[in-house]
Scaffold this active site. Structure first.
Site: not given
Ligand code: NAD
Length: 261
Positions: A143, A156
């Site tokens: 991130s 985080y």
């Molecule tokens: P999201 O909530 O849409 O998806 C998260 C996924 O992780 C889902 O499939 C969920 O079921 C799975 N998950 C959560 N806990 C879990 C566990 N204990 N075991 C197995 N699977 C698990 O979130 P997202 O925004 O798509 O985030 C995905 C990644 O991207 C994360 O690592 C997040 O930190 C990172 N990220 C997101 C953003 C953003 O703006 N959305 C920005 C930077 C980084």
């Protein structure tokens, strides 16, 4: 660039960024090991449709990545189903916002386990087969919070800085092999994880979803727009291409200018 015959394990691919990356890799011909909570059949169908031209296959395992024993089961499952994991995308993650004094210790532990320790476990279990094949790609979805901080995101930010550090160590340990390890650092991406933060902002300030979205982007993201899961998938696919053979240990931000400020 063709990933036909290769297998990609994308953790947390039932939603958001993971689903977007899985679809792009499937469209390049990779079989996909799907993981994550919630409905799996819908996302699996979406991924299979994206890879239909290549006749790709998907297989789902619902391992809870906070549990190292379940991660071992997930990796063994992937090997049983497809022979080995060629591309590992460590994407699963959760968020919790609160000041350090108010941060529930159990949320700290969960974020460190899912966002950071799981990356260590999948990596240590995937590397032997990648080394043997002398080809592999490990792509860690960190991130911008792996590069800079924001208030009220202690666990985080600590976990994501940890992922960037772990990425560099793994890249050094594989530097003379055909295995590369890199991190992608997204800014805001409109997924359920971020929608919760928009909802919280809207409730706190008594404003609409649209106004809260404008405030959220305005505070950090100079481009004033979200990065999409598809754009992140294309960057992951680039790391998998021959042009990525000597890209090692980078933390590549795709953030509309967030960390350029
Ligand atoms: P999201 O909530 O849409 O998806 C998260 C996924 O992780 C889902 O499939 C969920 O079921 C799975 N998950 C959560 N806990 C879990 C566990 N204990 N075991 C197995 N699977 C698990 O979130 P997202 O925004 O798509 O985030 C995905 C990644 O991207 C994360 O690592 C997040 O930190 C990172 N990220 C997101 C953003 C953003 O703006 N959305 C920005 C930077 C980084």
């Amino acid at each position: 660039m063709n990933l036909k015959g290769k297998t990609a394990l994308v953790t947390g691919s039932t939603s958001g960024i993971g689903l977007g990356i899985a679809k792009v890799l499937a469209a390049r011909g990779a079989n996909i090991v799907v993981n994550g909570f919630g409905d799996a059949a819908g996302p699996q169908q979406e991924i299979e449709r994206a890879g239909a031209a290549h006749g790709i296959r998907t297989a789902y395992h619902g391992a809870d990545l906070s549990q190292p024993a379940q991660i071992e089961e997930l990796m063994a499952f992937a090997q049983r189903e497809f022979g080995q994991v060629d591309v590992l995308v460590n994407n699963a993650g959760i968020q919790h916002t609160a000041t350090i004094e108010d941060f529930p210790p159990e949320r700290w532990d969960a974020i460190i386990a899912i966002n950071l320790s799981s990356v260590f476990h999948t990596t240590r279990l995937a590397l032997p087969a990648m080394r043997k094949a002398n080809w592999g790609r490990i792509i860690n979805i960190a991130s911008v919070h792996g590069l800079v901080a924001s208030a009220e995101k202690s666990a985080y930010v600590a976990a994501k800085h940890g992922v960037v550090g772990l990425t560099k160590v793994a890249a050094l340990e594989t530097a003379t092999t055909g295995v590369t390890v890199n991190a992608i650092c997204p800014g805001w991406v409109l997924t359920p994880l971020v929608q919760k933060q928009i909802d919280a902002l809207a409730a706190k300030n008594g404003i609409s979803n649209d106004e809260a979205t404008r405030q959220l982007l305005g505070a950090k993201e100079p481009s004033q727009r979200f990065t999409t899961p598809e754009e992140l998938g294309e960057l992951a696919a680039f790391f998998c291409s021959p042009a990525g053979d000597n890209i090692r240990g980078v933390a590549w931000n795709m953030d509309g200018g967030w960390v350029a400020q």
